[in-house]
Design an enzyme around this catalytic site. Structure first.
Site, mmCIF file in Angstrom:
data_model
loop_
_atom_site.group_PDB
_atom_site.id
_atom_site.type_symbol
_atom_site.label_atom_id
_atom_site.label_comp_id
_atom_site.label_asym_id
_atom_site.label_seq_id
_atom_site.Cartn_x
_atom_site.Cartn_y
_atom_site.Cartn_z
ATOM 1 N N CYS A 382 0.837 -1.203 0.000
ATOM 2 C CA CYS A 382 0.000 0.000 0.000
ATOM 3 C C CYS A 382 0.873 1.256 0.000
ATOM 4 O O CYS A 382 1.489 1.577 -0.993
ATOM 5 C CB CYS A 382 -0.980 -0.034 1.171
ATOM 6 S SG CYS A 382 -2.329 1.164 1.022
ATOM 7 N N HIS A 509 -3.403 -5.066 -0.006
ATOM 8 C CA HIS A 509 -2.876 -5.618 1.250
ATOM 9 C C HIS A 509 -2.921 -7.147 1.186
ATOM 10 O O HIS A 509 -3.924 -7.763 1.579
ATOM 11 C CB HIS A 509 -3.707 -5.126 2.437
ATOM 12 C CG HIS A 509 -3.509 -3.692 2.775
ATOM 13 N ND1 HIS A 509 -2.669 -3.264 3.777
ATOM 14 C CD2 HIS A 509 -4.059 -2.575 2.238
ATOM 15 C CE1 HIS A 509 -2.702 -1.942 3.847
ATOM 16 N NE2 HIS A 509 -3.537 -1.501 2.918
ATOM 17 N N GLU A 511 -1.602 -9.259 3.060
ATOM 18 C CA GLU A 511 -1.611 -9.868 4.398
ATOM 19 C C GLU A 511 -3.007 -10.240 4.870
ATOM 20 O O GLU A 511 -3.167 -11.121 5.734
ATOM 21 C CB GLU A 511 -0.932 -8.942 5.421
ATOM 22 C CG GLU A 511 -1.696 -7.680 5.786
ATOM 23 C CD GLU A 511 -1.389 -6.484 4.906
ATOM 24 O OE1 GLU A 511 -1.576 -5.343 5.355
ATOM 25 O OE2 GLU A 511 -0.962 -6.698 3.747
#
Length: 533
Positions: A382, A509, A511
């Protein structure tokens, strides 16, 4: 089958692991073949944590449908491996906003709007929202502790659900503390007794106690809790500290938590399928210590929960590659041209995660430059991608004043600028580009290779700024490839530096979709690059 409800409350102190208990129970029930969803009721008045500082509430987790939520939803998803949605995150602010909007529209037909029944009915509507979705069991965690004034409407709502549903459709679990007094060498049950008494005064009788303890609970203490808290002895569950977070489900299975929940809910499927989870834990425990250090360079490092999903994703990739990884949190405000060598010299890879605001930005850029020039594996996420673009523009393309429009309105080279649809946005909460969007991968790119050769992926976003396409050709001519794009080819989602062994950054993102048994490809690639180097 009829949807069943599990409510998880907490007492004595916060931080006892209600969220992990809920997530672990979800995994155990899923391993028994049930379709499970988990929900968090948070008592704060914010609509969601999206406008909070990470120091207030840790990271903001984002769901597929674009809800900004509490970090506990990340735990839920990682444990039960299901994509949750906005119905899994309910706050006092969201409840009151909905009720007030209904009152303004005249939905209550001129009646006096009150906490009971209007607020409690709104809460129940959100809890019941899963009923037509084929969900077998809904596990709802109530934030805070019993006795908090903010939690009272939620507790009253779940009390009413216990009255509205059949007895074997609802179970109440109370997570509490059994403190160990080293001076007298004994566990004290009084805090739990008082917490249960407080809960009972609100009309809720807990069926199961999950007791956080440092040592094994003696049989006489279990009997005492059973007697004074009015639960069966088998329903006093020990919650011990374990070596690995993902070991908690197996520990609670051994203690009989899922068995007791199934008994109360009259769930007949007693066949447990924990084999894959057991294999995963064995793999984690047998991982080799190769002394690999991964640095997370950010400005919220005083609270590690600010980067919780990033840290978990690093661990997932480490487990998957049979190695233990050391995570080091680096304060970006302390990374300057004069200190960068000393601060980062022991790192095998560098991650610059997401964030907002100008503080610490130059330190992150210094870290990115260090990784690029020294061939250190790098992953930007990001804001980390945006700053990788800024660093490249300044130090490779020699656009000395290159910057993001977020940090400099005066720059002549805004290589990162605000998205068109964000230009007129005034409100801060829930207005970013949020949730899952498709990303088309360029053939022959490292990105496509990392994702197994597929042409498009869906990843979750949370941003207002984007790569400025006016500079795309110049970047690609100098080796920074735009290897992931939106389907209309207008938004740059991934960049990678072709002259580097592993330098990749994503606007999304990754994750948020990583799992302990299925790591995100970008984190897996990072670990493999460390091992190769």
């Amino acid at each position: 089958m009829v949807t069943k409800y599990v409510f998880v409350t907490g007492g004595v102190v916060s931080g006892l692991g209600k969220g992990i208990t809920a997530a672990s129970l979800g995994r155990l029930l899923k391993n028994r073949g049930y379709n499970v969803r988990i929900q968090k009721l948070d008592p704060y008045i914010n609509i969601d944590p999206g406008t909070m500082s990470p120091y207030e509430h840790g990271e903001v987790f984002v769901t597929e449908d674009g809800a900004e939520t509490d970090l506990d939803l990340g735990h839920y998803e990682r444990f039960i491996d299901e994509n949750l949605n906005k119905n899994s995150s309910i706050t006092t602010g969201k409840i009151y906003a909905n009720v007030i909007n209904k009152e303004r529209r005249g939905d209550y037909l001129g009646k006096t709007v009150q906490v009971i029944p209007h607020i409690t009915n709104e809460i129940k509507d959100n809890i019941y929202s899963f009923e037509n979705e084929g969900i077998d069991v809904v596990i709802t965690e109530i934030g805070g502790t019993v006795g908090d004034i903010e939690s009272l409407p939620f507790l009253e709502a779940i009390r009413q659900i216990g009255q509205e549903k059949n007895k074997d459709d609802v179970v109440y679990i109370h997570v509490t503390l059994l403190p160990y007094i080293s001076g007298s060498n004994e566990i004290k049950s009084k805090p739990t007794q008082h917490s249960v008494k407080e809960l009972q005064s609100l009309g809720i009788k807990p069926d199961i106690l999950v007791c956080r303890t440092q040592i094994d609970i003696p049989d006489e203490v279990r009997e005492k809790l059973s007697l004074f808290c009015n639960v069966s002895k088998e329903s006093v569950i020990q919650n011990s500290t374990v070596q690995c977070l993902y070991e908690v489900p197996l520990m609670l299975e051994k203690e009989g938590l899922a068995k007791e929940v199934c008994r109360y809910l009259n769930l007949k499927n007693a066949v447990t399928r924990n084999e894959q989870w057991i294999e995963m834990i064995d793999k984690i425990k047998n991982a080799k210590d190769k002394d690999i250090n991964i640095g997370i360079v950010g400005k919220y490092v005083k609270l590690e929960d600010s980067y919780l999903s990033v840290a978990e994703s690093i661990r997932h990739a480490g487990f998957y590659n049979d190695i233990k990884v050391n995570i080091k949190y680096i304060d970006s405000t302390k990374v300057s041209p004069s200190t960068v060598d000393d601060v980062l010299k022991d790192l095998n890879a560098i991650i610059v995660p997401g964030g907002f605001g100008k503080r610490g930005i130059e330190g992150k850029i210094n870290a990115i430059k260090y990784a690029r020039e020294n061939n250190i594996p790098f992953l930007g996420i990001c804001l980390g991608m945006q700053l990788a673009v800024v660093e490249f523009a300044r130090n490779v393309l020699h656009l000395d004043d290159a910057n993001s429009e977020e940090f400099s309105k005066e720059s002549n080279n805004k290589v990162i600028h605000i998205m068109n649809e964000q230009k007129d946005v005034k409100k801060k909460g829930g207005t970013m580009r949020l949730g899952a969007y498709p990303c088309v991968l360029k053939k022959g790119s490292m990105a496509m290779d990392l994702y197994g050769g597929i042409e498009a992926v869906y990843e979750r976003h949370r941003h207002r700024y984007e790569f400025n396409n006016d500079y795309r050709e110049l970047f690609e001519e100098n080796g920074m490839e735009c290897s992931g794009l939106s389907p209309d080819m207008n938004l740059v989602e991934i960049v990678e530096y072709k002259k580097h062994p592993y330098f990749i950054a994503s606007q999304f993102h990754p994750e948020f979709k990583s799992r302990p048994n299925r790591p995100s490809p970008l984190f897996d690639g990072l670990i493999k690059a460390c091992m190769k180097k």
